[in-house]
Design an enzyme around this catalytic site. Structure first.
Site, PDB file in Angstrom:
ATOM      1  N   LYS A 171       0.706  -1.307  -0.176  1.00  0.00           N
ATOM      2  CA  LYS A 171      -0.023  -0.081   0.044  1.00  0.00           C
ATOM      3  C   LYS A 171       0.907   1.251  -0.058  1.00  0.00           C
ATOM      4  O   LYS A 171       1.941   1.320   0.806  1.00  0.00           O
ATOM      5  CB  LYS A 171      -0.992  -0.146   1.195  1.00  0.00           C
ATOM      6  N   ASP A 200      -0.342  -0.345  -4.554  1.00  0.00           N
ATOM      7  CA  ASP A 200      -1.816   0.222  -4.644  1.00  0.00           C
ATOM      8  C   ASP A 200      -2.141   1.442  -3.758  1.00  0.00           C
ATOM      9  O   ASP A 200      -1.631   1.484  -2.650  1.00  0.00           O
ATOM     10  CB  ASP A 200      -2.624  -1.170  -3.842  1.00  0.00           C
ATOM     11  N   GLU A 226      -1.756   0.264  -8.664  1.00  0.00           N
ATOM     12  CA  GLU A 226      -3.073   0.149  -8.703  1.00  0.00           C
ATOM     13  C   GLU A 226      -3.795   1.411  -8.126  1.00  0.00           C
ATOM     14  O   GLU A 226      -3.396   1.885  -7.249  1.00  0.00           O
ATOM     15  CB  GLU A 226      -3.399  -0.991  -7.857  1.00  0.00           C
ATOM     16  N   GLU A 252     -11.482  -2.369  -9.476  1.00  0.00           N
ATOM     17  CA  GLU A 252     -12.249  -2.879  -8.395  1.00  0.00           C
ATOM     18  C   GLU A 252     -13.571  -2.053  -7.811  1.00  0.00           C
ATOM     19  O   GLU A 252     -14.349  -2.783  -7.180  1.00  0.00           O
ATOM     20  CB  GLU A 252     -11.373  -3.051  -6.930  1.00  0.00           C
ATOM     21  N   ASP A 275     -14.145  -7.298  -9.690  1.00  0.00           N
ATOM     22  CA  ASP A 275     -14.237  -8.016  -8.778  1.00  0.00           C
ATOM     23  C   ASP A 275     -15.509  -8.826  -8.900  1.00  0.00           C
ATOM     24  O   ASP A 275     -16.640  -7.980  -9.329  1.00  0.00           O
ATOM     25  CB  ASP A 275     -14.563  -7.267  -7.436  1.00  0.00           C
ATOM     26  N   HIS A 302      -9.926  -8.519  -8.771  1.00  0.00           N
ATOM     27  CA  HIS A 302      -9.901  -8.143  -7.586  1.00  0.00           C
ATOM     28  C   HIS A 302     -10.436  -9.092  -6.672  1.00  0.00           C
ATOM     29  O   HIS A 302     -11.569  -9.786  -6.708  1.00  0.00           O
ATOM     30  CB  HIS A 302     -10.279  -6.769  -7.323  1.00  0.00           C
ATOM     31  N   GLU A 339      -4.837 -12.775  -5.780  1.00  0.00           N
ATOM     32  CA  GLU A 339      -4.768 -11.949  -4.553  1.00  0.00           C
ATOM     33  C   GLU A 339      -5.067 -12.783  -3.452  1.00  0.00           C
ATOM     34  O   GLU A 339      -6.274 -13.432  -3.319  1.00  0.00           O
ATOM     35  CB  GLU A 339      -5.626 -10.451  -4.387  1.00  0.00           C
TER      36      GLU A 339
HETATM   37 MG   LIG Z   1      -6.723  -2.142  -4.567  1.00  0.00          MG
END
Ligand SMILES: [Mg+2]
Length: 385
Positions: A171, A200, A226, A252, A275, A302, A339
């Protein structure tokens, strides 16, 4: 066999398939699992609990399908939509016609539900209907969708990396970009050159800042960037993609073939991340996959949510062809990965009677009918909110 039922034995189909099957009931369960001291943080928000809206659809022949809608949002609006609007509309329908059902429900709610809650509710219904269709024919959903290009999927770790993962997603976006770039330098140094790193930002940057950040990250060999900017800022996404050296990923928080038409067709992403529980289930996923393939865009779904969402992704990902097709598919180059969030997630790890096998950094694809899973009722009751 009644006289109006075709004798399927002559067609080589499952002779027990029930052409007259109907949806008898739909039941929703909202789930809330407080995470205590194991709170999850994205780069922009704190998640003190895991939430989900699960749906259980039962047919008059006793088959049961499971679905899930939404991910880290409050589950109550999705449940209300299922209980009061879309759910009653599917009672009495043939559960083995998910594509037709999708089109008719979407068409009904088009004027007020093109994105968000309605599509998440539709996702839950669609996943459950594909589950039932697979069970009715005795085959996994990936077989109904046309076949598996792979029987195991390379997984990547989110949250933290433990042994066995060749890829990790970090992140960024909470700190100033120089501090985040310094973190990435240290992470790259400690992991060495062979571990793939993705980042991300949870749409935490403006386009100008994201472009600067992309250039700062260039020395650390980042595989994708991302959600650099808010998903509805198409022009911003496009600018970041054109002006920063790292491939851009996103999707996502995007919905249906229409949303992905704009995202992919608009040149906003190199990696599309629908997703299953958000974009419109398997039906929308197959349409998004075709769109992406035609644009040369890689698809890496996702995955969040409960074990049902994870199981749905495990049925969809095998059906993604290497983009482009190649004799030697390489993960994240032209081969999808999955993921595998490594933070505390009892909804994934306890809700199902089955466990997802992680072997040598790969998740194995279930081959049971439908989603290949069953729900532990005691756990479901324990976490019902
Ligand atoms: Mg994400």
């Amino acid at each position: 066999m009644s006289s109006h039922q075709p004798d399927l034995r002559f067609r080589g189909l499952n002779p027990t398939f029930n052409f007259g099957m109907k949806i008898k009931s739909i039941r929703t369960t909202t789930i809330c699992v407080p995470l205590g001291d194991k709170v999850f943080h994205s780069s922009q928000a704190r998640f003190p609990a895991r939430n989900s809206c699960l749906v259980r659809i039962e047919t008059d022949s006793g088959l049961i399908g499971w679905g899930e809608g939404g991910q880290h949002r409050p589950p109550q609006p999705v449940a209300a939509c299922l209980n009061h609007v879309l759910g009653p509309k599917i009672l009495g329908r043939d559960p083995t016609e998910p594509v037709r059902t999708w089109e008719e429900l979407y068409s009904f709610s088009r004027d007020f539900g093109q994105k968000g809650t309605y599509i998440e509710a539709l996702s839950a219904i669609d996943i459950a209907l594909w589950d039932i269709s697979g069970k009715a024919l005795g085959v996994p959903v990936w077989k109904l969708l046309g076949g598996a290009f792979r029987r195991k999927i390379k997984s990547y770790a989110t949250g933290y990396r433990d042994a066995g993962f060749d890829f990790v997603k970090v992140k960024i976006g909470l700190l100033d970009i120089r501090s985040d770039a310094e973190r990435l330098r240290v992470i790259r140094q400690s992991l060495g050159p062979d571990v793939g790193i993705m980042v991300d930002a949870n749409h935490g940057y403006s386009a100008a800042t994201a472009i600067r950040m992309g250039r700062l990250m260039e020395p650390y060999s980042i595989l994708f960037f991302e959600e650099p900017v808010v998903p509805e800022d198409r022009e911003g996404n496009r600018r970041v993609r054109m002006e920063n050296p790292i491939p851009v990923a996103g999707g996502e928080a995007e919905f249906t073939r229409y949303g992905f038409r704009d995202l992919i067709g608009g040149g906003c992403v190199d990696v599309a991340q629908p997703d299953l529980t958000v974009c419109g289930g398997f039906t929308a996923f197959t349409q998004i996959l075709a769109l992406a393939n035609a644009h040369g865009t890689i698809v890496i779904p996702h995955v969040w949510g409960s074990g049902i969402a994870f199981a749905a992704a495990l049925q969809a990902i095998p059906t993604i062809p290497p983009i482009p097709h190649t004799a030697n598919p390489i993960p994240l180059q032209n081969e999808p990965v999955i993921e595998f969030d490594r933070t505390h997630n009892p909804l994934r790890d306890e809700l199902l009677n089955e466990r997802f096998a992680l072997v040598d950094g790969h998740v194995l694809i279930p081959d049971g009918p439908g989603l290949g899973i069953s729900v532990n009722d005691e756990v479901l009751t324990r976490y019902s909110s």
